[in-house]
Motif scaffolding. Structure first.
Motif, PDB file in Angstrom:
ATOM      1  N   SER A 107       0.744   8.361 -11.386  1.00  0.00           N
ATOM      2  CA  SER A 107       1.086   7.248 -10.501  1.00  0.00           C
ATOM      3  C   SER A 107       1.597   6.053 -11.300  1.00  0.00           C
ATOM      4  O   SER A 107       2.549   5.377 -10.888  1.00  0.00           O
ATOM      5  CB  SER A 107      -0.122   6.837  -9.657  1.00  0.00           C
ATOM      6  OG  SER A 107      -0.371   7.778  -8.626  1.00  0.00           O
TER       7      SER A 107
ATOM      8  N   TYR B  85      -7.061   1.177  -6.759  1.00  0.00           N
ATOM      9  CA  TYR B  85      -6.850   2.624  -6.812  1.00  0.00           C
ATOM     10  C   TYR B  85      -7.879   3.297  -5.918  1.00  0.00           C
ATOM     11  O   TYR B  85      -9.082   3.226  -6.161  1.00  0.00           O
ATOM     12  CB  TYR B  85      -6.990   3.117  -8.247  1.00  0.00           C
ATOM     13  CG  TYR B  85      -6.402   4.488  -8.501  1.00  0.00           C
ATOM     14  CD1 TYR B  85      -5.171   4.850  -7.977  1.00  0.00           C
ATOM     15  CD2 TYR B  85      -7.080   5.429  -9.285  1.00  0.00           C
ATOM     16  CE1 TYR B  85      -4.623   6.104  -8.219  1.00  0.00           C
ATOM     17  CE2 TYR B  85      -6.542   6.682  -9.537  1.00  0.00           C
ATOM     18  CZ  TYR B  85      -5.316   7.009  -8.997  1.00  0.00           C
ATOM     19  OH  TYR B  85      -4.774   8.253  -9.243  1.00  0.00           O
TER      20      TYR B  85
ATOM     21  N   HIS C 187      -8.328   8.972  -1.769  1.00  0.00           N
ATOM     22  CA  HIS C 187      -7.738   9.073  -0.431  1.00  0.00           C
ATOM     23  C   HIS C 187      -8.673   9.765   0.565  1.00  0.00           C
ATOM     24  O   HIS C 187      -8.751   9.374   1.738  1.00  0.00           O
ATOM     25  CB  HIS C 187      -6.411   9.830  -0.531  1.00  0.00           C
ATOM     26  CG  HIS C 187      -5.392   9.413   0.465  1.00  0.00           C
ATOM     27  ND1 HIS C 187      -4.055   9.602   0.291  1.00  0.00           N
ATOM     28  CD2 HIS C 187      -5.498   8.789   1.667  1.00  0.00           C
ATOM     29  CE1 HIS C 187      -3.385   9.134   1.328  1.00  0.00           C
ATOM     30  NE2 HIS C 187      -4.236   8.643   2.181  1.00  0.00           N
TER      31      HIS C 187
ATOM     32  N   LEU D  87       5.223   4.499 -10.462  1.00  0.00           N
ATOM     33  CA  LEU D  87       5.283   3.097 -10.064  1.00  0.00           C
ATOM     34  C   LEU D  87       5.925   2.223 -11.131  1.00  0.00           C
ATOM     35  O   LEU D  87       6.346   1.104 -10.847  1.00  0.00           O
ATOM     36  CB  LEU D  87       3.872   2.581  -9.767  1.00  0.00           C
ATOM     37  CG  LEU D  87       3.190   3.166  -8.519  1.00  0.00           C
ATOM     38  CD1 LEU D  87       1.686   2.935  -8.586  1.00  0.00           C
ATOM     39  CD2 LEU D  87       3.774   2.561  -7.250  1.00  0.00           C
TER      40      LEU D  87
ATOM     41  N   THR E 160      -2.552   2.059  -4.538  1.00  0.00           N
ATOM     42  CA  THR E 160      -2.121   3.432  -4.315  1.00  0.00           C
ATOM     43  C   THR E 160      -3.349   4.330  -4.255  1.00  0.00           C
ATOM     44  O   THR E 160      -4.480   3.876  -4.483  1.00  0.00           O
ATOM     45  CB  THR E 160      -1.115   3.902  -5.383  1.00  0.00           C
ATOM     46  OG1 THR E 160      -0.540   5.145  -4.948  1.00  0.00           O
ATOM     47  CG2 THR E 160      -1.773   4.088  -6.738  1.00  0.00           C
ATOM     48  N   LYS E 161      -3.129   5.585  -3.926  1.00  0.00           N
ATOM     49  CA  LYS E 161      -4.237   6.508  -3.672  1.00  0.00           C
ATOM     50  C   LYS E 161      -3.967   7.869  -4.295  1.00  0.00           C
ATOM     51  O   LYS E 161      -2.813   8.240  -4.529  1.00  0.00           O
ATOM     52  CB  LYS E 161      -4.441   6.700  -2.161  1.00  0.00           C
ATOM     53  CG  LYS E 161      -4.409   5.434  -1.346  1.00  0.00           C
ATOM     54  CD  LYS E 161      -4.519   5.735   0.138  1.00  0.00           C
ATOM     55  CE  LYS E 161      -4.024   4.580   0.973  1.00  0.00           C
ATOM     56  NZ  LYS E 161      -2.573   4.377   0.899  1.00  0.00           N
TER      57      LYS E 161
ATOM     58  N   GLU F 104       5.818   6.159  -3.957  1.00  0.00           N
ATOM     59  CA  GLU F 104       5.405   5.369  -5.116  1.00  0.00           C
ATOM     60  C   GLU F 104       6.628   4.894  -5.909  1.00  0.00           C
ATOM     61  O   GLU F 104       6.674   3.743  -6.365  1.00  0.00           O
ATOM     62  CB  GLU F 104       4.478   6.180  -6.017  1.00  0.00           C
ATOM     63  CG  GLU F 104       3.065   6.320  -5.470  1.00  0.00           C
ATOM     64  CD  GLU F 104       2.125   6.976  -6.461  1.00  0.00           C
ATOM     65  OE1 GLU F 104       0.947   6.585  -6.504  1.00  0.00           O
ATOM     66  OE2 GLU F 104       2.569   7.893  -7.195  1.00  0.00           O
TER      67      GLU F 104
ATOM     68  N   ASP G 184       0.822  -1.208   0.000  1.00  0.00           N
ATOM     69  CA  ASP G 184       0.000   0.000   0.000  1.00  0.00           C
ATOM     70  C   ASP G 184       0.859   1.262   0.000  1.00  0.00           C
ATOM     71  O   ASP G 184       1.743   1.421   0.848  1.00  0.00           O
ATOM     72  CB  ASP G 184      -0.895   0.000   1.246  1.00  0.00           C
ATOM     73  CG  ASP G 184      -1.840   1.188   1.283  1.00  0.00           C
ATOM     74  OD1 ASP G 184      -2.966   1.054   0.773  1.00  0.00           O
ATOM     75  OD2 ASP G 184      -1.448   2.255   1.808  1.00  0.00           O
ATOM     76  N   THR G 185       0.576   2.151  -0.953  1.00  0.00           N
ATOM     77  CA  THR G 185       1.275   3.425  -1.038  1.00  0.00           C
ATOM     78  C   THR G 185       0.266   4.513  -1.418  1.00  0.00           C
ATOM     79  O   THR G 185      -0.939   4.276  -1.413  1.00  0.00           O
ATOM     80  CB  THR G 185       2.445   3.346  -2.048  1.00  0.00           C
ATOM     81  OG1 THR G 185       3.116   4.600  -2.083  1.00  0.00           O
ATOM     82  CG2 THR G 185       1.974   2.967  -3.431  1.00  0.00           C
ATOM     83  N   ALA G 186       0.747   5.711  -1.729  1.00  0.00           N
ATOM     84  CA  ALA G 186      -0.117   6.819  -2.168  1.00  0.00           C
ATOM     85  C   ALA G 186       0.751   7.894  -2.793  1.00  0.00           C
ATOM     86  O   ALA G 186       1.933   8.031  -2.458  1.00  0.00           O
ATOM     87  CB  ALA G 186      -0.900   7.410  -0.991  1.00  0.00           C
ATOM     88  N   ASP G 187       0.157   8.679  -3.685  1.00  0.00           N
ATOM     89  CA  ASP G 187       0.948   9.732  -4.334  1.00  0.00           C
ATOM     90  C   ASP G 187       1.394  10.813  -3.352  1.00  0.00           C
ATOM     91  O   ASP G 187       2.428  11.442  -3.534  1.00  0.00           O
ATOM     92  CB  ASP G 187       0.196  10.335  -5.530  1.00  0.00           C
ATOM     93  CG  ASP G 187      -1.132  10.988  -5.182  1.00  0.00           C
ATOM     94  OD1 ASP G 187      -1.503  11.043  -3.995  1.00  0.00           O
ATOM     95  OD2 ASP G 187      -1.811  11.448  -6.133  1.00  0.00           O
TER      96      ASP G 187
ATOM     97  N   ILE H  44      -2.743  -0.455 -12.127  1.00  0.00           N
ATOM     98  CA  ILE H  44      -2.803  -0.377 -10.662  1.00  0.00           C
ATOM     99  C   ILE H  44      -3.902  -1.337 -10.215  1.00  0.00           C
ATOM    100  O   ILE H  44      -5.038  -1.258 -10.690  1.00  0.00           O
ATOM    101  CB  ILE H  44      -3.116   1.060 -10.200  1.00  0.00           C
ATOM    102  CG1 ILE H  44      -1.957   1.992 -10.568  1.00  0.00           C
ATOM    103  CG2 ILE H  44      -3.383   1.100  -8.695  1.00  0.00           C
ATOM    104  CD1 ILE H  44      -2.309   3.462 -10.481  1.00  0.00           C
TER     105      ILE H  44
END
Length: 329
Positions: A110, A122, A125, A114, A80-81, A62, A51-54, A119
């Motif tokens: 993203s 998605y 957030h 990445l 990701t978010k 990312e 799990d990640t996010a911009d 993805i």
């Protein structure tokens, strides 16, 4: 490590995931080489859900995660978010954007960071108060049709918003904070997820590290650590919450496990649709977290835990007042 369905749209993920935020932001210093080792060792231990996010970094997390998972990209579930917008000149300043055109541009960016073609999951957030959720999710559904995204997720929304979104396009997962000291999802969200076949992804299942028993005093936080500004980690709140951890530590000793393993086992016991994603930057804590899967809790032990940590037990809000306005929309 079980691999099980993540929602009802065909995704699968390990029952325990890895939250990667703290590797790049919010929790003090960073070490990309060590973090890469943690991500790759997590995969060796059976974790395939990352799990990640911009906004983590922003942007740098990312890139880190994308590089680390490259050797096994086809065998993992990457989440990701988008939606939280940080000022590049002052990352502490932020807004929220769920407009359709921003959905598309964020996804494209993203994908590049990445270095992937699609993805898996998605997330939005945070819900944009100025954009109907139907418009945001409608734009996200176009990404699914185009093959850029496999599943759509939401984060920190209320049950009404979740239902509205689900009528536009099936929602794969809802991610919100959930732990022994953050039990608000029990007020309708978990039931709604079960009813609609939506996975619930629990972030900060160890109370932002507090439920590990490793934090004994405020000075344990590095100068740039976000928790120095979080109400639960300040003044009298810190002392009251430390007493909760001490009670949990006593029970963990009787159980023959660590307090973090006890806390994770409790989250895992709350339903098979729940996927905790504890974060760590250290292999030894990663290994400790994975061993929580070996901890089983009897009905009597669950009652004992509930007596120690009933709903609302934590002193202080989980975010500063300004940030609390963006959750539960």
């Amino acid at each position: 490590m079980r691999i099980k369905p993540l929602g009802n749209q065909g995704l699968k993920a390990s029952e325990l995931g890895l939250g990667c935020m703290g590797m790049s932001d919010f929790y003090g210093s960073r070490n990309d080489e060590e973090s890469t080792r943690v991500i790759q060792h997590a995969y060796d231990l059976g974790i395939n859900f990352f799990d990640t996010a911009d906004m983590y970094g922003p942007y740098t997390n990312e890139i880190l995660v994308g590089k680390a998972i490259k050797p096994f990209r086809k065998d993992c579930t990457l989440a990701t978010k988008f939606g939280i917008v940080r000022d590049p000149n002052d990352p502490s300043r932020r807004g929220i954007n769920g407009k359709p055109e921003y959905v598309r541009s964020s996804c494209e960016n993203s994908l590049k960071r990445l270095d992937v073609e699609v993805i898996d999951l998605y997330y939005l957030h945070r819900k944009d108060p100025d954009t109907p959720i139907e418009e945001t999710v409608g734009a996200m559904s176009e990404l699914v049709k185009e093959g850029k995204v496999r599943g759509i997720g939401l984060s920190e929304v209320n049950a009404d918003t979740l239902r509205k979104a689900h009528t536009v396009h099936p929602i794969t997962a809802l991610q919100s904070e959930y732990s022994l000291w953050t039990r608000e999802p029990e007020d309708g969200i978990l039931d709604t997820c079960r009813e609609l076949g939506i996975a619930f992804v629990a972030y900060s299942p160890l109370g932002r590290g507090f439920l590990t028993g490793q934090i004994k005093k405020f000075e344990d936080f590095e100068p740039g650590d976000y928790r120095r500004f979080s109400p639960r980690f300040q003044g009298e709140n810190f002392d009251k919450n430390l007493q909760l951890v001490q009670k949990m530590e006593a029970m963990a000793r009787m159980k023959g496990c660590t307090v973090s393993q006890l806390a994770l086992a409790w989250v895992l016991s709350q339903g098979d649709q729940i996927f905790p994603i504890p974060g760590t930057k250290r292999i030894k804590y990663l290994q400790e977290n994975v061993r929580a899967l070996d901890v089983s809790l009897s009905p009597e032990e669950l009652k004992d835990i509930d007596a120690i940590a009933p709903k609302g037990v934590a002193a202080g809000s989980r975010y500063p007042e300004s940030a609390m306005t963006s959750v539960g929309r």
